[in-house]
Design a protein around this motif. Structure first.
Motif, PDB file in Angstrom:
ATOM      1  N   PHE A 196       0.828  -1.217   0.000  1.00 30.61           N
ATOM      2  CA  PHE A 196       0.000   0.000   0.000  1.00 30.61           C
ATOM      3  C   PHE A 196       0.858   1.262   0.000  1.00 30.61           C
ATOM      4  O   PHE A 196       2.006   1.262   0.436  1.00 30.61           O
ATOM      5  CB  PHE A 196      -0.953   0.001   1.195  1.00 30.61           C
ATOM      6  N   PHE A 208       7.482  -7.726  10.774  1.00 26.58           N
ATOM      7  CA  PHE A 208       6.181  -8.311  10.478  1.00 26.58           C
ATOM      8  C   PHE A 208       6.103  -9.740  10.997  1.00 26.58           C
ATOM      9  O   PHE A 208       6.915 -10.559  10.690  1.00 26.58           O
ATOM     10  CB  PHE A 208       5.955  -8.308   8.960  1.00 26.58           C
ATOM     11  N   GLU A 210      -2.163   4.080   4.607  1.00 31.29           N
ATOM     12  CA  GLU A 210      -3.295   3.472   5.308  1.00 31.29           C
ATOM     13  C   GLU A 210      -4.190   4.603   5.799  1.00 31.29           C
ATOM     14  O   GLU A 210      -3.691   5.604   6.326  1.00 31.29           O
ATOM     15  CB  GLU A 210      -2.820   2.673   6.520  1.00 31.29           C
TER      16      GLU A 210
END
Ligand code: AMP
Length: 398
Positions: A187, A397, A190
């Motif tokens: 992306f 992550f 956000e």
């Protein structure tokens, strides 16, 4: 929907920071509040509510005792078992109720609901065994993100995978009977759509917020979001479609990814006031907390218009590692407002408070927030802008 003007009693399941700010607003308006939380009197909201019940969030009997003393029950976390809420529904109004929570708590159900309402979302597939990983990843491709079907938040219960071996390890590590595999969305930014849906189904929108996460935890929120008006209106229309589809009454947030080619993909629905809408308390004519109380009490909604450009910096427990932070450094900034949640134990990653800067223009808000961050020792909001990355591993992550 029954109208519940003050001094009606509002029960809140979960006594964290969102509940605390609902209580602040409820007190100003003249509503009474009772909070249920396992932390008892120490819970952020219980410290200032009219009364509290010390009990686990899945203690149905305790929730029932609370509901019997309330006109309406709402919540500050979606981790209240849906069965507990069903049991309250004949004692008082419950907003949101068990039906909505059951859907939100199950990531697969949530994804299915979103698809049914034609809201775009990341490519995803259900995983029910190690054998189903291959067909799921054939659909999503690599990199991808495996998420537990239930009980995940702030990146907990997630594993990112670059290849089938890493995916198999992620599945093992999560150790859950089912999971949802999603494409990893590269992306550009956000955003969250923050809205209230009132008694007659009318939606009012706070300004769309732009969020930066660090290690999956919200770090900075900016308003206005740096998106064009076509994306903003598309985001709002997706939000109202979700709220209407759920038959929801209250404030809710829809988290969306914005891709470089201008697509919007829904990441998550939060059926409650939201961390990324803290800016509304001080930055909008009506805060998300007052708006939520109005909506769940069947009152007309307030004006959500912004009062200026906002930057919100989250303050995590890590900041307390050596000593109490230097709050005078915040107070020296005239446009900055300090919010501390009264949490007793400042653990790393725990949301302890935030600073909100509201200014006439975005440049001024940005400069002041940058200076507050520097003086407090919080990572700079400008260097945490997410770079547009390729499929390089993100060690944070999972
Ligand atoms: P969640 O707990 O699902 O809200 O995820 C927390 C954060 O992880 C999000 O705000 C994103 O920054 C990131 N994230 C979650 N899912 C994805 C995905 N499919 N692609 C890229 N980033 C993701």
């Amino acid at each position: 929907m029954r109208s519940l003007p003050p001094p009606a009693t509002i029960g809140i399941l979960g006594g964290g920071q969102l509940a605390r700010m609902m209580v602040v607003e409820a007190r100003r308006i003249g509503y009474r509040t009772i909070v249920l939380d396992p932390g008892g009197a120490d819970a952020p909201a219980a410290q200032i509510s009219d009364d509290f019940v010390e009990a686990a969030l899945d203690d149905g009997a305790a929730a029932r005792r609370l509901a019997e003393r309330c006109d309406v029950v709402t919540l500050d976390t979606e981790h209240i078992p849906a069965d507990v809420l069903y049991e309250l529904e004949d004692a008082c109004a419950v907003r949101p109720g068990g039906r909505i929570l059951a859907l939100i708590q199950d990531r697969w159900e949530q994804r299915t609901f979103v698809a049914r309402h034609d809201v775009p979302q990341p490519v995803h597939a259900l995983v029910t065994s190690p054998e189903t990983l291959a067909s799921a990843s054939a659909k999503t491709g690599f990199p991808c993100v495996l998420k537990t079907t239930r009980s995940g938040y702030d990146g907990k219960g997630q594993a990112r995978a670059q290849d089938p071996e890493e995916l198999a390890r992620g599945w093992e590590d999560l150790g859950q009977p089912t999971a949802v595999l999603e494409e990893f969305v590269d992306f550009e930014r956000e955003i969250s759509v923050l809205l209230a849906r009132g008694r007659d189904g009318e939606c009012r929108f706070f300004p769309v917020a732009e969020n930066v996460h660090v290690d999956h935890i919200l770090h900075t929120t900016r308003v206005p979001a740096r998106i064009d008006s076509a994306i903003e209106s598309e985001a709002r229309s997706l939000g109202s479609r979700v709220a209407a589809g759920l038959g929801y009454h209250g404030v809710m947030a829809i988290e969306l990814f914005v891709t470089a080619d201008g697509r919007l993909l829904l990441n998550e629905i939060a059926p409650r006031p939201h961390n990324s809408a803290h800016f509304t308390l001080g930055g909008c004519a009506t805060s998300q907390f007052e708006q939520h109380l109005r909506a769940v009490c069947g009152q007309p909604l307030g004006d959500p218009s912004p009062l200026g450009a906002c930057v919100m910096l989250n303050l995590l427990g890590d900041l307390w590692s050596e000593r109490e932070p230097d709050w005078e450094a915040v107070f020296r900034h005239p446009l900055a407002r300090l919010h501390l949640y009264g949490k007793v134990e400042p653990r790393p990653g725990r949301k302890m408070g935030h600073v909100l800067v509201v200014a006439r223009d975005a440049r001024r808000a940005e400069d002041e927030a940058e200076s507050v961050a520097r003086h407090l020792g919080v990572a700079s909001p400008s260097t945490t802008h997410r770079p547009v990355t390729g499929p390089t591993p993100d060690p944070a992550f999972g």
